[in-house]
Design a protein around this motif. Sequence first.
Motif, PDB file in Angstrom:
ATOM      1  N   VAL A   1       0.841  -1.195   0.000  1.00 27.31           N
ATOM      2  CA  VAL A   1       0.000   0.000   0.000  1.00 27.31           C
ATOM      3  C   VAL A   1       0.875   1.244   0.000  1.00 27.31           C
ATOM      4  O   VAL A   1       2.056   1.204   0.357  1.00 27.31           O
ATOM      5  N   ASN A   2       0.287   2.350  -0.385  1.00 30.01           N
ATOM      6  CA  ASN A   2       0.991   3.621  -0.354  1.00 30.01           C
ATOM      7  C   ASN A   2       1.331   3.993   1.083  1.00 30.01           C
ATOM      8  O   ASN A   2       0.612   3.633   2.023  1.00 30.01           O
ATOM      9  N   ALA A   3       2.413   4.709   1.251  1.00 30.33           N
ATOM     10  CA  ALA A   3       2.859   5.121   2.581  1.00 30.33           C
ATOM     11  C   ALA A   3       1.759   5.825   3.365  1.00 30.33           C
ATOM     12  O   ALA A   3       1.678   5.707   4.590  1.00 30.33           O
ATOM     13  N   GLU A   4       0.905   6.563   2.654  1.00 33.68           N
ATOM     14  CA  GLU A   4      -0.151   7.331   3.324  1.00 33.68           C
ATOM     15  C   GLU A   4      -1.450   6.548   3.496  1.00 33.68           C
ATOM     16  O   GLU A   4      -2.432   7.086   4.008  1.00 33.68           O
ATOM     17  N   HIS A   5      -1.465   5.294   3.073  1.00 36.53           N
ATOM     18  CA  HIS A   5      -2.675   4.481   3.228  1.00 36.53           C
ATOM     19  C   HIS A   5      -3.047   4.406   4.711  1.00 36.53           C
ATOM     20  O   HIS A   5      -2.201   4.110   5.555  1.00 36.53           O
ATOM     21  N   PRO A   6      -4.318   4.682   5.068  1.00 37.76           N
ATOM     22  CA  PRO A   6      -4.702   4.629   6.485  1.00 37.76           C
ATOM     23  C   PRO A   6      -4.459   3.240   7.073  1.00 37.76           C
ATOM     24  O   PRO A   6      -4.887   2.238   6.510  1.00 37.76           O
ATOM     25  N   LEU A   7      -3.788   3.194   8.205  1.00 32.46           N
ATOM     26  CA  LEU A   7      -3.542   1.932   8.895  1.00 32.46           C
ATOM     27  C   LEU A   7      -4.668   1.632   9.877  1.00 32.46           C
ATOM     28  O   LEU A   7      -5.158   0.507   9.951  1.00 32.46           O
ATOM     29  N   PHE A   8      -5.073   2.649  10.640  1.00 30.68           N
ATOM     30  CA  PHE A   8      -6.142   2.420  11.611  1.00 30.68           C
ATOM     31  C   PHE A   8      -6.841   3.719  11.977  1.00 30.68           C
ATOM     32  O   PHE A   8      -6.321   4.816  11.751  1.00 30.68           O
ATOM     33  N   LEU A   9      -8.031   3.550  12.543  1.00 35.80           N
ATOM     34  CA  LEU A   9      -8.778   4.625  13.195  1.00 35.80           C
ATOM     35  C   LEU A   9      -8.837   4.280  14.672  1.00 35.80           C
ATOM     36  O   LEU A   9      -9.041   3.120  15.036  1.00 35.80           O
ATOM     37  N   LEU A  10      -8.671   5.257  15.523  1.00 38.61           N
ATOM     38  CA  LEU A  10      -8.818   5.031  16.952  1.00 38.61           C
ATOM     39  C   LEU A  10      -9.615   6.199  17.524  1.00 38.61           C
ATOM     40  O   LEU A  10      -9.219   7.358  17.391  1.00 38.61           O
TER      41      LEU A  10
ATOM     42  N   THR B   1     -17.240  17.377  24.117  1.00 42.45           N
ATOM     43  CA  THR B   1     -18.673  17.343  23.833  1.00 42.45           C
ATOM     44  C   THR B   1     -18.845  16.624  22.498  1.00 42.45           C
ATOM     45  O   THR B   1     -17.920  16.490  21.719  1.00 42.45           O
ATOM     46  N   GLY B   2     -20.059  16.181  22.235  1.00 34.95           N
ATOM     47  CA  GLY B   2     -20.342  15.577  20.938  1.00 34.95           C
ATOM     48  C   GLY B   2     -19.769  14.178  20.814  1.00 34.95           C
ATOM     49  O   GLY B   2     -19.305  13.574  21.761  1.00 34.95           O
ATOM     50  N   LYS B   3     -19.796  13.675  19.581  1.00 35.31           N
ATOM     51  CA  LYS B   3     -19.381  12.290  19.352  1.00 35.31           C
ATOM     52  C   LYS B   3     -17.869  12.146  19.416  1.00 35.31           C
ATOM     53  O   LYS B   3     -17.128  13.091  19.175  1.00 35.31           O
ATOM     54  N   PRO B   4     -17.381  10.939  19.739  1.00 35.88           N
ATOM     55  CA  PRO B   4     -15.930  10.698  19.770  1.00 35.88           C
ATOM     56  C   PRO B   4     -15.291  10.971  18.410  1.00 35.88           C
ATOM     57  O   PRO B   4     -15.937  10.896  17.366  1.00 35.88           O
ATOM     58  N   LYS B   5     -13.986  11.279  18.449  1.00 38.52           N
ATOM     59  CA  LYS B   5     -13.233  11.611  17.249  1.00 38.52           C
ATOM     60  C   LYS B   5     -12.478  10.383  16.745  1.00 38.52           C
ATOM     61  O   LYS B   5     -11.769   9.738  17.512  1.00 38.52           O
ATOM     62  N   GLY B   6     -12.601  10.093  15.462  1.00 37.54           N
ATOM     63  CA  GLY B   6     -11.876   8.980  14.861  1.00 37.54           C
ATOM     64  C   GLY B   6     -10.511   9.438  14.374  1.00 37.54           C
ATOM     65  O   GLY B   6     -10.381   9.961  13.260  1.00 37.54           O
ATOM     66  N   ILE B   7      -9.489   9.253  15.199  1.00 34.76           N
ATOM     67  CA  ILE B   7      -8.132   9.683  14.841  1.00 34.76           C
ATOM     68  C   ILE B   7      -7.585   8.734  13.773  1.00 34.76           C
ATOM     69  O   ILE B   7      -7.570   7.519  13.959  1.00 34.76           O
ATOM     70  N   GLN B   8      -7.133   9.301  12.658  1.00 30.64           N
ATOM     71  CA  GLN B   8      -6.672   8.503  11.521  1.00 30.64           C
ATOM     72  C   GLN B   8      -5.157   8.560  11.407  1.00 30.64           C
ATOM     73  O   GLN B   8      -4.571   9.635  11.323  1.00 30.64           O
ATOM     74  N   HIS B   9      -4.525   7.371  11.421  1.00 31.33           N
ATOM     75  CA  HIS B   9      -3.071   7.288  11.277  1.00 31.33           C
ATOM     76  C   HIS B   9      -2.696   6.581   9.987  1.00 31.33           C
ATOM     77  O   HIS B   9      -3.389   5.660   9.535  1.00 31.33           O
ATOM     78  N   ALA B  10      -1.581   7.023   9.397  1.00 35.20           N
ATOM     79  CA  ALA B  10      -1.105   6.474   8.131  1.00 35.20           C
ATOM     80  C   ALA B  10      -0.066   5.385   8.370  1.00 35.20           C
ATOM     81  O   ALA B  10       0.568   5.311   9.426  1.00 35.20           O
ATOM     82  N   SER B  11       0.139   4.551   7.360  1.00 31.83           N
ATOM     83  CA  SER B  11       0.939   3.333   7.516  1.00 31.83           C
ATOM     84  C   SER B  11       2.423   3.599   7.782  1.00 31.83           C
ATOM     85  O   SER B  11       2.966   3.192   8.813  1.00 31.83           O
ATOM     86  N   ALA B  12       3.114   4.262   6.869  1.00 25.96           N
ATOM     87  CA  ALA B  12       4.574   4.339   6.959  1.00 25.96           C
ATOM     88  C   ALA B  12       5.051   5.239   8.082  1.00 25.96           C
ATOM     89  O   ALA B  12       5.914   4.856   8.881  1.00 25.96           O
TER      90      ALA B  12
ATOM     91  N   ALA C   1       4.739  10.353  12.443  1.00 29.28           N
ATOM     92  CA  ALA C   1       3.691   9.537  13.073  1.00 29.28           C
ATOM     93  C   ALA C   1       2.439  10.331  13.420  1.00 29.28           C
ATOM     94  O   ALA C   1       1.524   9.794  14.023  1.00 29.28           O
ATOM     95  N   MET C   2       2.384  11.590  13.023  1.00 31.26           N
ATOM     96  CA  MET C   2       1.250  12.433  13.395  1.00 31.26           C
ATOM     97  C   MET C   2      -0.059  11.939  12.789  1.00 31.26           C
ATOM     98  O   MET C   2      -0.080  11.284  11.751  1.00 31.26           O
ATOM     99  N   LEU C   3      -1.180  12.257  13.453  1.00 35.87           N
ATOM    100  CA  LEU C   3      -2.480  11.962  12.869  1.00 35.87           C
ATOM    101  C   LEU C   3      -2.627  12.724  11.561  1.00 35.87           C
ATOM    102  O   LEU C   3      -2.067  13.808  11.385  1.00 35.87           O
ATOM    103  N   ARG C   4      -3.395  12.137  10.630  1.00 39.20           N
ATOM    104  CA  ARG C   4      -3.580  12.785   9.335  1.00 39.20           C
ATOM    105  C   ARG C   4      -4.852  13.625   9.294  1.00 39.20           C
ATOM    106  O   ARG C   4      -4.916  14.643   8.627  1.00 39.20           O
ATOM    107  N   THR C   5      -5.883  13.154   9.991  1.00 34.91           N
ATOM    108  CA  THR C   5      -7.135  13.905  10.058  1.00 34.91           C
ATOM    109  C   THR C   5      -8.026  13.211  11.070  1.00 34.91           C
ATOM    110  O   THR C   5      -7.633  12.220  11.706  1.00 34.91           O
TER     111      THR C   5
END
Length: 657
Positions: free
Chosen positions: A259-268, A274-285, A479-483
């Motif tokens: 996969v591309n280096a920026e392919h999402p590896l996981f959401l946590l 307040t409001g709904k939980p945030k889905g932190i998106q991290h990239a593979s490489a 290793a920063m979150l992407r979005t």
Amino acid sequence: MNDKNIESTLCEERLFSPPAEFSAKARIPDRAAFDSLVQAADENFEGFWSDQAKAELTWHKPFETVLDDTNPPYYRWFTEGELNVSFNCLDRHLKGKADKAAIIFEGERGEVTTLTYRQLHQRVCRFANVLKEQGIVPGDRVVIYLPMVPEAVIAMQACARIGAIHSVVFGGFSAESLKGRIEDAEAKLLITADGGYRGGRIIQLKAAADRALQGGCVSIQRVIVLQHTGHEIAMTGGRDLWWHQIEAKADSHCEPVWVNAEHPLFLLYTSGSTGKPKGIQHASAGYLLGTATTMKWVFDIRDEDIFWCTADVGWVTGHSYTTYGPLAVGATMVMYEGVPTFPDPGRFWKLCQDHKVTIFYTAPTAIRALMKWGDDLPASYDLSQLRLLGTVGEPINPEAWMWYYRIIGNERCPIVDTWWQTETGVHMISPIPGAIPTKPGSCTLPLPGISAAVVDEKGESITTADRGGYLVITRPWPAMLRTIWGDDQRYYETYWRKFDGKYYVAGDSARRDEDGYFWIMGRADDVLNVSGHRLGTMEIESALVAYPKVAEAAVVGRPDAIKGESILAYVILKGDRPAKNGDGGAPLAEELRAWVAEQIGPIAKPDEIRFVDGLPKTRSGKIMRRLLRTIAQGETITQDTSTLESEAILAQLQGKA
């Protein structure tokens, strides 16, 4: 004085140099070697990270661009490169380490299972083929709702192997919490278990999963169920499949999907205020690179080490320092399913003794809880194999740090007090154990390639020692979150807007001392404004916990017509709490107020002290102070409480139980 800054009055002058024996064998053996790495990153930032990525990761297709910063703060790293995370964690170790233990698992009931790298690789491949047979393709989301067992790591690695995006939900979360996360991720498949063991009882995971799927979660097509406890559960025909049955039929060979280096590896998902939980998106490489480098820099990992991170895989710590970091560097790690006090408070120390753990990484909350049982209990176990200790999750107060250092480490093990977040992915500020002298309660210095600062309300760097402000990261890091999943605007608003996209805003307040060491003072919204003085809650809590009768404390503010805010402290004692509670005039409360005045100053004396049996904590051990503020102000709780360890404690704090 700039009244927008945070005052620090708690002074900690003890300094502990790395033991000479430790430094002599360390990867980074002294301050000069550390400074050389930092200088290399400062002088050629992209070149530094390029060198690290080439040295630590195996690439299927090499990258050309190191950092794409054309659309800040949506940074991208190693963009043309292709790799596979599972290949990096497993396949490349099969030459030379195939028969080395990858996972040593102990269940709460005492059963022990060891998986070598060869065995783990085979099981990951089998389960990856299972996922493919169920129609999972690259980019699909898979939710994992399992106890702390090797199959959780196997499921995560199997997703990575085929390019699926996993989202792990902690096995103690409610059905409603699970449902919200499944629906936000639009997950196609759910992996769960019949149940898990926690504190001597069975957690009904499958039953909770069934409730979550009732009347919602329309994206879920299949549910794979691990048979773990063996108790009877309901299985829905056409939807539910037993893990052991389908794994037995699967091939043990599965080619990795590149996969591309920026392919999402996981959401946590993390809880929002307040409001709904945030889905932190991290990239593979970038994420994997961060876990590999920090395993080497911060944990000084060696081939012979037995590494134990006590965090559940449902938290980022369990992702980075159980599922990915140790395996990326070919280490042996311990996994434990149960709680630290079952069947007795010596369980952690018995595990360290029995499995000859050399590196032990846990939360200050656990340390404080185990401190309450005294020094004799850990002394009854052989902890001589330990060579390095670590803390994670929140700042550790000096009293707990010293107990950890003296009683658990026998004054010979460096302590790495690590500051980082779900969003940062990996350690950001931490001692390098062979190179950096430590101070109890300080996370010391940023790691090589990490640029951190303390700034004021205008975003200007604070150069005065011990003057608090906002902790920010001034340059992107791999290793920063992407979005935030599905919500780029919330990502910007939450982490970047305060200083117009110039800095990543961590949400913590911090100060730097005369040596440049960082001290985390708590969440930025956990700052009290008392008679014009801005005080960090962390320092008042540290002073309270330093009192011999106190086990734990949490401090919040509430509006005061005269002082702006008054200080309310919730205190857990080492013994029974007083029958007369909360009037501020009880003898023990007066003792504590006088103690804080002596330790910090009269301005920091709590106006009220409430003695309680527990505090509202997340299952990762963090105190949810915003809930305490709401209770202190007599307001109705409207915040997300899905991450609470026990909602029952709220009733006591509100005076309803």
